[in-house]
Design a protein around this motif. Structure first.
Motif, PDB file in Angstrom:
ATOM      1  N   ALA A 129      -4.603   5.923   6.026  1.00 32.75           N
ATOM      2  CA  ALA A 129      -5.624   4.901   6.226  1.00 32.75           C
ATOM      3  C   ALA A 129      -5.901   4.240   4.880  1.00 32.75           C
ATOM      4  CB  ALA A 129      -6.888   5.530   6.792  1.00 32.75           C
ATOM      5  N   GLY A 130      -5.996   2.921   4.883  1.00 33.39           N
ATOM      6  CA  GLY A 130      -6.326   2.211   3.655  1.00 33.39           C
ATOM      7  C   GLY A 130      -5.139   1.901   2.772  1.00 33.39           C
ATOM      8  N   PHE A 131      -3.916   2.068   3.291  1.00 33.63           N
ATOM      9  CA  PHE A 131      -2.748   1.785   2.455  1.00 33.63           C
ATOM     10  C   PHE A 131      -2.682   0.296   2.079  1.00 33.63           C
ATOM     11  CE2 PHE A 131       1.836   0.861   1.830  1.00 33.63           C
ATOM     12  CZ  PHE A 131       1.992   1.573   0.654  1.00 33.63           C
ATOM     13  N   ALA A 132      -2.984  -0.572   3.036  1.00 40.19           N
ATOM     14  CA  ALA A 132      -2.954  -2.014   2.759  1.00 40.19           C
ATOM     15  C   ALA A 132      -3.967  -2.353   1.662  1.00 40.19           C
ATOM     16  CB  ALA A 132      -3.259  -2.808   4.030  1.00 40.19           C
ATOM     17  N   HIS A 133      -5.087  -1.668   1.708  1.00 37.33           N
ATOM     18  CA  HIS A 133      -6.137  -1.872   0.705  1.00 37.33           C
ATOM     19  C   HIS A 133      -5.614  -1.467  -0.673  1.00 37.33           C
ATOM     20  CE1 HIS A 133     -10.338  -2.491  -0.307  1.00 37.33           C
ATOM     21  NE2 HIS A 133     -10.207  -1.467  -1.138  1.00 37.33           N
ATOM     22  N   GLU A 134      -4.853  -0.367  -0.697  1.00 32.06           N
ATOM     23  CA  GLU A 134      -4.289   0.092  -1.970  1.00 32.06           C
ATOM     24  C   GLU A 134      -3.261  -0.916  -2.498  1.00 32.06           C
ATOM     25  OE1 GLU A 134      -2.839   4.059  -2.442  1.00 32.06           O
ATOM     26  OE2 GLU A 134      -1.359   3.394  -3.913  1.00 32.06           O
ATOM     27  N   ASP A 136      -3.290  -4.088  -2.034  1.00 33.11           N
ATOM     28  CA  ASP A 136      -4.105  -5.177  -2.570  1.00 33.11           C
ATOM     29  C   ASP A 136      -4.645  -4.820  -3.956  1.00 33.11           C
ATOM     30  OD1 ASP A 136      -5.392  -7.670  -2.473  1.00 33.11           O
ATOM     31  OD2 ASP A 136      -7.246  -6.748  -1.744  1.00 33.11           O
ATOM     32  N   ALA A 137      -5.136  -3.596  -4.095  1.00 33.88           N
ATOM     33  CA  ALA A 137      -5.692  -3.145  -5.379  1.00 33.88           C
ATOM     34  C   ALA A 137      -4.614  -3.119  -6.469  1.00 33.88           C
ATOM     35  CB  ALA A 137      -6.332  -1.766  -5.220  1.00 33.88           C
ATOM     36  N   VAL A 138      -3.412  -2.668  -6.115  1.00 32.56           N
ATOM     37  CA  VAL A 138      -2.312  -2.604  -7.084  1.00 32.56           C
ATOM     38  C   VAL A 138      -1.922  -4.016  -7.534  1.00 32.56           C
ATOM     39  CG1 VAL A 138       0.149  -2.037  -7.363  1.00 32.56           C
ATOM     40  CG2 VAL A 138      -1.400  -0.368  -6.319  1.00 32.56           C
ATOM     41  N   LEU A 139      -1.880  -4.951  -6.588  1.00 34.18           N
ATOM     42  CA  LEU A 139      -1.541  -6.339  -6.942  1.00 34.18           C
ATOM     43  C   LEU A 139      -2.572  -6.903  -7.924  1.00 34.18           C
ATOM     44  CD1 LEU A 139      -0.393  -7.666  -3.435  1.00 34.18           C
ATOM     45  CD2 LEU A 139       1.066  -7.230  -5.432  1.00 34.18           C
ATOM     46  N   ARG A 140      -3.824  -6.606  -7.677  1.00 33.23           N
ATOM     47  CA  ARG A 140      -4.880  -7.093  -8.575  1.00 33.23           C
ATOM     48  C   ARG A 140      -4.779  -6.452  -9.951  1.00 33.23           C
ATOM     49  NH1 ARG A 140      -9.187  -9.517  -5.551  1.00 33.23           N
ATOM     50  NH2 ARG A 140      -8.619  -9.426  -3.355  1.00 33.23           N
ATOM     51  N   ARG A 141      -4.559  -5.121  -9.968  1.00 30.56           N
ATOM     52  CA  ARG A 141      -4.473  -4.410 -11.258  1.00 30.56           C
ATOM     53  C   ARG A 141      -3.320  -4.896 -12.100  1.00 30.56           C
ATOM     54  NH1 ARG A 141      -6.086   0.379  -8.665  1.00 30.56           N
ATOM     55  NH2 ARG A 141      -3.961   1.137  -8.348  1.00 30.56           N
ATOM     56  N   THR A 142      -2.169  -5.147 -11.440  1.00 30.16           N
ATOM     57  CA  THR A 142      -0.966  -5.480 -12.202  1.00 30.16           C
ATOM     58  C   THR A 142      -0.810  -6.983 -12.408  1.00 30.16           C
ATOM     59  OG1 THR A 142       0.358  -5.571 -10.176  1.00 30.16           O
ATOM     60  CG2 THR A 142       0.281  -3.452 -11.341  1.00 30.16           C
ATOM     61  N   GLY A 143      -1.491  -7.784 -11.590  1.00 30.59           N
ATOM     62  CA  GLY A 143      -1.378  -9.233 -11.705  1.00 30.59           C
ATOM     63  C   GLY A 143      -0.150  -9.806 -11.031  1.00 30.59           C
ATOM     64  N   LEU A 144       0.557  -8.990 -10.231  1.00 30.08           N
ATOM     65  CA  LEU A 144       1.720  -9.515  -9.509  1.00 30.08           C
ATOM     66  C   LEU A 144       1.251 -10.332  -8.311  1.00 30.08           C
ATOM     67  CD1 LEU A 144       4.916  -9.303  -9.573  1.00 30.08           C
ATOM     68  CD2 LEU A 144       4.656  -7.742  -7.638  1.00 30.08           C
ATOM     69  N   PRO A 145       1.702 -11.593  -8.184  1.00 31.93           N
ATOM     70  CA  PRO A 145       1.321 -12.374  -6.994  1.00 31.93           C
ATOM     71  C   PRO A 145       1.870 -11.718  -5.726  1.00 31.93           C
ATOM     72  CG  PRO A 145       2.295 -13.787  -8.692  1.00 31.93           C
ATOM     73  CD  PRO A 145       2.536 -12.368  -9.111  1.00 31.93           C
ATOM     74  N   ALA A 146       1.072 -11.705  -4.665  1.00 33.41           N
ATOM     75  CA  ALA A 146       1.463 -11.023  -3.420  1.00 33.41           C
ATOM     76  C   ALA A 146       2.813 -11.504  -2.894  1.00 33.41           C
ATOM     77  CB  ALA A 146       0.383 -11.232  -2.353  1.00 33.41           C
ATOM     78  N   ALA A 170      -1.799  -5.732   8.105  1.00 33.66           N
ATOM     79  CA  ALA A 170      -2.774  -5.990   7.042  1.00 33.66           C
ATOM     80  C   ALA A 170      -2.060  -6.310   5.723  1.00 33.66           C
ATOM     81  CB  ALA A 170      -3.707  -4.789   6.882  1.00 33.66           C
ATOM     82  N   ILE A 171      -0.933  -5.646   5.475  1.00 33.22           N
ATOM     83  CA  ILE A 171      -0.158  -5.923   4.256  1.00 33.22           C
ATOM     84  C   ILE A 171       0.438  -7.325   4.327  1.00 33.22           C
ATOM     85  CG2 ILE A 171       1.899  -5.255   2.925  1.00 33.22           C
ATOM     86  CD1 ILE A 171       1.310  -2.336   3.856  1.00 33.22           C
TER      87      ILE A 171
END
Ligand code: C2E
Ligand code: MG
Ligand code: MG
Ligand code: MG
Length: 282
Positions: A129-134, A136-146, A170-171
């Motif tokens: 549960a919450g993998f899509a959220h993770e 999203d969080a990784v993309l924000r932390r690393t700055g990689l565009p989705a 969700a991903i």
């Protein structure tokens, strides 16, 4: 007498299974201690556009260098990690490391950087549960565009159940690309395309092998590109090992490929120097 023999065989078989299970838990225990050390690293295999073979993207592939045994194949340690649940923290590290590398290439290389960074995700991770959220969080932390990230899953991962499909949707909603790996080898292939938010189909090596070897699945390889075109999916031919296979795939309409003919999985620092193989026009 036959009964006795059968029993003996069964005992031998059970002992062998026990041994294998013990071996696997030892491996899993070692893998657990490897997390966060330099025993683990990622290689990146070019995904190229055809016919030229220019770099299009990369696929991150995990490598484990065991302190005593040396390199252990991901075909061995990934299933062990999946069985023990270790794939969840291991997969989280792989995702973050690949996204960090993807963002670094963008910064260093600009337009010449890989347009997509593909990361393998296991069914077990997708069910958390919450993998899509993770993601999203990784993309924000690393700055990689989705849109630069591609999540690669196998057919069986989605077929697994509703929770995985919901996370996948969700991903996809984040703008991340979804690739279906080993396509054609599972049980659900075509019906899955109606429910799964796929952008990319990776056509399994076994189909690619058949096209120049007169195999009986050559017709499937030809049909899959038609399906992909019709459904506006990108098809990536996997395991392309020869110039002949590449030429035939291109003739069939394939535009993306991956395989030893172009490049083996490479350390990140060798990606900027990747150049297409020199092939004589046929
Ligand atoms: P996969 O996702 O289907 O990845 C493609 C595999 O085919 C890779 O094997 C790659 O090195 C190999 N390959 C690429 N081109 C060729 C070719 O031309 N000929 C041949 N014979 N092989 C080729 P690898 O790196 O050993 O990985 C095996 C599998 O382990 C992967 O299959 C994937 O299912 C899994 N795996 C690897 N890294 C990860 C990871 O980071 N996370 C997860 N969940 N699974 C991973
Ligand atoms: Mg894969
Ligand atoms: Mg793959
Ligand atoms: Mg594959």
């Amino acid at each position: 007498e036959a009964k006795g023999q059968g029993k003996g065989r069964q005992v031998g078989y059970t002992a062998e299974l026990d041994q294998r299970t013990a071996e696997q838990s030892r491996l899993a225990a070692d893998l657990r201690t490897s997390l966060g050390t330099d025993q683990l690293h990622l290689l990146y295999q070019p995904i190229v556009s055809m016919p030229g073979g220019e770099l299009y993207g990369v696929e991150a592939l995990a490598r484990w260098n065991h302190p005593d045994r040396g390199p252990v194949s991901p075909g061995v340690f990934i299933p062990a990690a999946e069985r023990t649940g270790l794939i969840v923290p291991l997969g989280a590290w792989i995702l973050e490391e690949a996204c960090r590398q993807g963002a670094a290439w963008l910064y260093e290389l600009g337009d010449a950087s890989p347009r997509t960074v593909t990361v393998n995700v296991s069914a077990r991770q997708l069910r958390e549960a919450g993998f899509a959220h993770e993601v999203d969080a990784v993309l924000r932390r690393t700055g990689l565009p989705a849109h630069v990230l591609t999540v690669e899953i196998t057919e069986t991962a989605v077929f697994d159940g509703g929770a995985a499909l919901a996370e996948l949707k969700a991903i996809a909603a984040l703008g991340v690309n979804i690739a279906l790996d080993d396509f054609g080898t599972g049980h659900s292939s075509l019906s899955l395309l109606r429910t799964c938010p796929a952008d990319i189909l990776k056509v399994d090596k076994s189909f690619v092998d058949d096209i120049t070897e007169g195999g009986q699945h050559a017709v499937v390889t030809a049909a899959l590109i038609q399906i992909c075109d019709g459904l506006r999916l990108r098809a990536v031919a996997e395991g392309v090992e020869t110039a002949e296979q590449a030429a035939e795939l291109h003739r069939l309409g394939y535009r993306y490929a991956q395989g030893y003919h172009y490049a083996r999985p490479l350390p990140a620092e060798r990606i900027p120097a990747y150049r297409p193989p020199l092939t004589v026009a046929v």
